[in-house]
Enzyme design. Structure first.
Site, PDB file in Angstrom:
ATOM      1  N   CYS A   2      -8.046 -13.715   5.619  1.00  0.00           N
ATOM      2  CA  CYS A   2      -8.695 -13.904   6.909  1.00  0.00           C
ATOM      3  C   CYS A   2      -7.594 -13.979   7.949  1.00  0.00           C
ATOM      4  CB  CYS A   2      -9.474 -15.216   6.931  1.00  0.00           C
ATOM      5  SG  CYS A   2     -10.739 -15.288   5.650  1.00  0.00           S
ATOM      6  N   ARG A  27      -7.139  -8.040   8.713  1.00  0.00           N
ATOM      7  CA  ARG A  27      -7.048  -8.986   7.597  1.00  0.00           C
ATOM      8  C   ARG A  27      -8.420  -9.318   7.010  1.00  0.00           C
ATOM      9  NH1 ARG A  27      -2.242 -11.700   7.453  1.00  0.00           N
ATOM     10  NH2 ARG A  27      -3.243 -13.379   6.317  1.00  0.00           N
ATOM     11  N   TRP A  75     -12.806 -12.496   5.806  1.00  0.00           N
ATOM     12  CA  TRP A  75     -13.114 -11.699   4.620  1.00  0.00           C
ATOM     13  C   TRP A  75     -13.662 -12.709   3.621  1.00  0.00           C
ATOM     14  CZ3 TRP A  75     -11.833 -11.247  -0.599  1.00  0.00           C
ATOM     15  CH2 TRP A  75     -12.120 -10.012  -1.190  1.00  0.00           C
ATOM     16  N   ASN A 101      -7.598 -19.746   6.339  1.00  0.00           N
ATOM     17  CA  ASN A 101      -7.324 -18.556   5.541  1.00  0.00           C
ATOM     18  C   ASN A 101      -6.847 -19.050   4.179  1.00  0.00           C
ATOM     19  OD1 ASN A 101      -6.548 -16.026   4.559  1.00  0.00           O
ATOM     20  ND2 ASN A 101      -4.503 -16.196   5.456  1.00  0.00           N
ATOM     21  N   GLY A 102      -7.556 -18.690   3.127  1.00  0.00           N
ATOM     22  CA  GLY A 102      -7.155 -19.138   1.790  1.00  0.00           C
ATOM     23  C   GLY A 102      -8.358 -19.663   1.028  1.00  0.00           C
ATOM     24  N   GLU A 481      -1.122   7.556  -6.358  1.00  0.00           N
ATOM     25  CA  GLU A 481      -1.162   7.100  -4.971  1.00  0.00           C
ATOM     26  C   GLU A 481      -2.098   7.981  -4.140  1.00  0.00           C
ATOM     27  OE1 GLU A 481      -0.536   4.559  -3.485  1.00  0.00           O
ATOM     28  OE2 GLU A 481      -0.277   5.048  -1.369  1.00  0.00           O
ATOM     29  N   LYS A 485      -5.404   6.512  -2.250  1.00  0.00           N
ATOM     30  CA  LYS A 485      -5.553   6.676  -0.807  1.00  0.00           C
ATOM     31  C   LYS A 485      -6.907   7.316  -0.511  1.00  0.00           C
ATOM     32  CE  LYS A 485      -3.173   4.917   0.512  1.00  0.00           C
ATOM     33  NZ  LYS A 485      -2.127   3.967   0.424  1.00  0.00           N
ATOM     34  N   GLU A 488      -9.951   4.979  -1.442  1.00  0.00           N
ATOM     35  CA  GLU A 488      -9.962   3.768  -0.622  1.00  0.00           C
ATOM     36  C   GLU A 488     -10.608   4.004   0.749  1.00  0.00           C
ATOM     37  OE1 GLU A 488      -5.907   2.689   0.229  1.00  0.00           O
ATOM     38  OE2 GLU A 488      -6.429   0.613   0.641  1.00  0.00           O
ATOM     39  N   HIS A 504      -7.146  15.441 -23.736  1.00  0.00           N
ATOM     40  CA  HIS A 504      -7.601  14.380 -24.641  1.00  0.00           C
ATOM     41  C   HIS A 504      -8.923  13.771 -24.182  1.00  0.00           C
ATOM     42  CE1 HIS A 504      -3.962  14.692 -26.936  1.00  0.00           C
ATOM     43  NE2 HIS A 504      -3.255  14.632 -25.819  1.00  0.00           N
ATOM     44  N   LYS A 604      -6.510  -6.110   4.414  1.00  0.00           N
ATOM     45  CA  LYS A 604      -5.122  -5.648   4.326  1.00  0.00           C
ATOM     46  C   LYS A 604      -4.322  -6.414   3.285  1.00  0.00           C
ATOM     47  CE  LYS A 604      -1.528  -3.296   5.776  1.00  0.00           C
ATOM     48  NZ  LYS A 604      -1.438  -1.939   5.209  1.00  0.00           N
TER      49      LYS A 604
HETATM   50  O1  M6R Z   1       0.801  -6.241   0.598  1.00  0.00           O
HETATM   51  P1  M6R Z   1       0.937  -5.647  -0.785  1.00  0.00           P
HETATM   52  O2  M6R Z   1       1.870  -4.492  -0.833  1.00  0.00           O
HETATM   53  O3  M6R Z   1       1.278  -6.696  -1.815  1.00  0.00           O
HETATM   54  O4  M6R Z   1      -0.512  -5.118  -1.133  1.00  0.00           O
HETATM   55  C1  M6R Z   1      -0.794  -4.559  -2.382  1.00  0.00           C
HETATM   56  C2  M6R Z   1      -2.090  -3.791  -2.359  1.00  0.00           C
HETATM   57  O5  M6R Z   1      -3.155  -4.635  -2.019  1.00  0.00           O
HETATM   58  C3  M6R Z   1      -2.060  -2.630  -1.368  1.00  0.00           C
HETATM   59  O6  M6R Z   1      -0.992  -1.763  -1.641  1.00  0.00           O
HETATM   60  C4  M6R Z   1      -3.370  -1.837  -1.414  1.00  0.00           C
HETATM   61  O7  M6R Z   1      -3.512  -1.205  -2.645  1.00  0.00           O
HETATM   62  C5  M6R Z   1      -3.404  -0.840  -0.259  1.00  0.00           C
HETATM   63  N1  M6R Z   1      -4.547  -1.096   0.554  1.00  0.00           N
HETATM   64  C6  M6R Z   1      -3.452   0.575  -0.672  1.00  0.00           C
HETATM   65  O8  M6R Z   1      -3.467   1.432   0.434  1.00  0.00           O
END
Ligand code: M6R
Length: 609
Positions: A2, A27, A75, A101-102, A481, A485, A488, A504, A604
Site C-alpha cells: 500500500c 503500490r 492493495w 502498509n504491511g 521474461e 511481461k 502480466e 516432451h 509494484k
Molecule cells: O521489487 P522486486 O524486484 O523484488 O519485485 C519482484 C517481482 O515482484 C517483480 O519483478 C514482478 O515480477 C514484476 N512486476 C514483473 O514485471
C-alpha cells in the site's frame, strides 16, 4: 503493498495528500482515503476504487480543509476492497486515524482482547486493531500510546497516525515496511517512498526498523522503540521530479522502456575505468572472492529471471556453481550454505517480503549477502553486507523494464569483477566484454528504434488467446521474461519453454495459427533454435523470431517475422533482446485496451508472503 503519505504544515493538506497518493498509486490501487483535522475534529473520506474516485468525492481536496492529515492507497490483504475496509482506519471515538502498509500478524488475538473489553469493530482489517488499541492506551499523549501499542503488535508495518486531540502531531512508525520522512521549512512529510514528496523537498530521513517519529510543522524527532531520542542522518535525493512523471508518454511503462539506454549508462559507466570493472568501496575482500565455492541467486518475478541469466553468465565467467532460486522457495528448502557461499539477492524495490525473508534466512545460516537493488535505502539494501545499486531511477509501472536491464548489467559487471579477482578468464576475454558493455546503451538505442515494426507485429497478433515463448540457455531465460511481461499486462495466457522440452509434451498444444515467439540470439545454439522453429512451423505455428542481425537471413527462411538486435558479447545478448519483448507486450496490451501501468490484481512491490 500500500502507499501511505502524511503531511503537517501551513497549507491545505488534502490536495497535497491527493497529489502524493497519485505518485504512490502504483503500490496498490483498489481503494484510497484521507483523514484530515479540520480545526474541530478528524474528517475521514475514503472509498473503494481508484484515487480518482476519492478525488471526485472530496472535490480535488477542496471539500476538506485543514493542514495536517494522512492518506492511503490500498492493495487489499485483510478484508476485501470496500469503503469500510479502506484506510484510514479510525478508532471507535473517531479521535485516532491510522494508515498502514504491511500486515499485523497477531491482529486476531488483539481483536479478541479488545472485543472482550467492549470495543466494537467496523471493518475486517488488521489496521483497525491498531487504531482501536492506540485509543485503548491513549491518556492524552499519542506518542506514548503508540509506543505501548508497538510492544504488542507483531508483523510488518509502516504507520501514519493522527489524533484529533493533539492536532499538531503526526506520528510515523516503521518495521519491515518502507517509510521515509521528508523535511521542509515549516512543513514535514511521511511517505512510503520519495516519489510522493520530491515535489516539496529533497531532504529525506530513512527510518530504521523499530523507530518512531514525531512530526510537527516545526520539526521531526525520531525515537527508538523505548521512546529514547535517536539522531538521524538527513540524505539528499538527487534525482529530478521528471523522473517520476510520464513526460509526454502515454504510459510509464513505455517511458521506462525508452529510458533504458540512459539507465544503463548510469549503471555501467561509473563502474568502468581503463577497460576494467571497478567497484568502489566494495565490501568483499579479494581473499573472500578467491575462496568462493558457490553462489546462490535469490529473487522473485522478473528479478528472478535476471538471476536465471545471471546463472548462465556467472558460471561461464567464474566456473563455480551458481544456483538460482525463487525467494519464496528458498526459505523453506533448507539450503546448504557455508562461509564460501555468496548469496546474491536481486530486487528492484528492495522490499519484496519473500526476498527479504530469504535474505534473513541466508544471513542466519552464515552466508554473506550481496544485494542488487534499485531503491536506495530500502530494507533489502540496508540488511545486506554489500549493496550494488542499479541507479535506474524511480520505476513506476508495475511491469518492470529498466530495473530488469540495469539489474542484468550489474550482474555482468559483478561477474567480470569477480572473474578478474579470481583469474578465471583471460584479460582479453574480459576486456572484450567490458568494451561491449560500454557500447550496450547505444546498441539498445538502435533496438528501440524498431518500435514501429514491433507495433505492427503486435497489431497482427493482439487478439490471440495463448502465446508461447521458446529458447535455449540464456534465450530460455529471456523467453521467461518476455512471457511474464506479456501475461502480466495483456492478460493473454503465455508460457515459456526451454525449446528442447517442447517435444516432451507441450508441442501437442501447437496448432494452426498458434503464435510462438522464438528467442534465438545465442550464436552457439542457433542451429538448434532453427530446428525448433521448423518443428513448430510444420505443426502450423506462426513464428516471430528474435535473433541477431547477422543471422536474420537464415532465420528468415522459416520464421513469419523477424526482429533483430545488433550482435554483441554473448553475455550481453539478453540485455538487448529484452527490449523487443517488452515492446511487444506493451503494444499487445495497448491494443487490447488494458490498464498497462496498473494491471489487475497486482502491485509494484509485494510485501506479503
Ligand atoms: O521489487 P522486486 O524486484 O523484488 O519485485 C519482484 C517481482 O515482484 C517483480 O519483478 C514482478 O515480477 C514484476 N512486476 C514483473 O514485471
Amino acid at each position: 503493498m500500500c502507499g501511505i503519505v502524511g503531511y503537517v504544515g501551513g497549507e491545505e493538506a488534502a490536495p497535497i495528500l491527493l497529489d502524493g497518493l497519485a505518485r504512490l498509486e502504483y503500490r496498490g490501487y483498489d481503494s484510497a482515503g484521507v483523514a484530515i483535522f479540520d480545526g474541530e475534529r478528524l474528517r475521514v473520506a475514503k472509498t473503494k476504487g481508484r484515487l480518482r474516485a476519492l478525488s471526485d468525492m472530496i472535490q480535488g481536496g477542496s471539500a476538506i480543509r485543514g493542514s495536517i492529515g494522512v492518506g492511503h492507497t490500498r492493495w487489499a490483504t485483510h478484508g476485501a476492497p470496500s469503503d469500510v475496509n479502506s484506510h484510514p482506519q479510525v478508532s471507535r471515538s473517531g479521535r485516532i486515524a491510522v494508515v498502514h502498509n504491511g500486515i499485523i500478524e497477531n491482529y486476531a488475538e488483539l481483536k479478541a482482547f479488545l472485543v472482550s473489553q467492549g470495543v466494537d469493530f467496523a471493518s475486517e482489517t488488521d489496521t483497525e486493531v491498531v487504531a482501536q488499541l492506540i485509543e485503548y492506551f491513549y491518556d492524552g499523549d499519542i506518542l506514548k500510546a503508540v509506543g505501548r501499542v508497538l510492544h504488542r503488535i507483531e508483523g510488518a508495518y509502516a504507520l501514519g497516525i493522527i489524533c484529533g486531540d493533539e492536532p499538531e502531531r503526526l506520528i510515523a512508525v516503521r518495521k519491515d515496511s518502507p517509510l521515509i520522512l521528508g523535511l521542509g521549512e515549516g512543513f514535514n512529510f511521511l511517505a512510503s517512498d520519495v516519489t510522493a514528496i520530491i515535489k516539496h523537498t529533497r531532504n529525506v530521513v530513512y527510518m530504521e526498523d523499530g523507530e518512531i517519529a514525531e512530526l510537527t510543522r516545526e520539526g521531526v524527532t525520531c525515537y527508538n522503540h523505548l521512546l529514547q531520542p535517536v539522531r538521524k542522518e538527513v540524505s539528499h535525493v538527487d534525482w529530478e521530479i521528471d523522473a517520476a512523471e510520464k513526460g509526454g508518454y502515454e504510459h510509464f511503462m513505455l517511458k521506462e522502456i525508452m529510458e533504458q539506454p540512459e539507465a544503463l549508462r548510469r549503471a555501467i559507466f561509473p563502474r568502468i575505468r581503463d577497460g576494467e570493472v571497478i567497484l568502489e568501496d566494495f565490501g568483499l575482500s579479494d581473499e573472500y572472492i578467491r575462496a568462493l565455492r558457490k553462489i546462490f541467486i535469490v529473487a522473485c518475478g522478473s528479478s528472478y529471471h535476471v538471476g536465471m541469466v545471471g546463472k548462465y553468465n556467472l558460471e561461464k565467467l567464474l566456473r563455480i556453481p551458481v544456483e538460482v532460486t525463487l525467494a519464496s522457495e528458498f526459505r523453506y528448502m533448507d539450503p546448504i550454505l557455508d562461509d564460501n557461499t555468496l548469496v546474491i539477492v536481486i530486487s528492484q524495490s528492495g522490499e519484496t517480503l519473500d526476498t527479504m525473508a530469504a535474505l534473513r534466512e541466508a544471513k542466519g545460516l552464515g552466508a554473506k549477502i550481496l544485494s542488487i537493488v534499485n531503491v536506495v535505502g530500502s530494507s533489502i539494501a540496508r540488511e545486506s553486507d554489500v549493496v550494488l545499486y542499479t541507479w535506474a531511477g524511480p520505476e513506476i509501472a508495475v511491469a518492470t523494464t529498466k530495473a530488469y536491464s540495469t539489474q542484468l548489467a550489474v550482474v555482468d559487471l559483478l561477474g567480470l569483477y569477480f572473474a578478474r579477482k579470481r583469474g578465471s578468464i583471460t584479460a582479453e576475454r574480459r576486456q572484450a566484454a567490458v568494451g561491449e558493455l560500454l557500447l550496450l546503451p547505444s546498441k539498445l538505442e538502435q533496438v528501440l528504434e524498431k518500435q514501429e515494426a514491433i507495433q505492427y507485429f503486435a497489431s497482427q497478433y493482439f487478439n490471440h488467446d495463448s502465446i508461447f515463448f521458446i529458447g535455449r540457455n540464456v534465450d530460455y531465460a529471456l523467453g521467461l521474461e518476455g512471457s511474464l511481461k506479456l501475461k502480466e499486462i495483456s492478460y493473454i495466457h503465455s508460457e515459456a519453454y526451454a525449446s528442447g522440452e517442447l517435444k516432451h509434451g507441450t508441442i501437442s498444444l501447437i496448432e494452426d495459427g498458434t503464435l510462438v515467439v522464438a528467442v534465438a540470439t545465442y550464436a552457439r545454439l542457433f542451429d538448434k533454435a532453427m530446428s525448433n522453429v521448423v518443428e513448430v512451423k510444420s505443426r502450423g505455428a506462426d513464428v516471430l523470431a528474435l535473433t541477431t542481425e547477422d543471422r536474420a537471413e537464415t532465420m528468415g527462411r522459416n520464421a513469419n517475422a523477424i526482429i533483430t538486435i545488433p550482435d554483441t558479447d554473448e553475455l550481453l545478448l539478453p540485455s538487448l533482446g529484452v527490449a523487443p519483448l517488452q515492446l511487444l507486450a506493451y503494444y499487445i496490451a495497448l491494443m487490447r485496451g488494458c490498464d498497462i501501468d496498473k494491471p489487475r490484481n497486482l502491485a509494484k512491490s509485494v510485501t506479503v508472503e
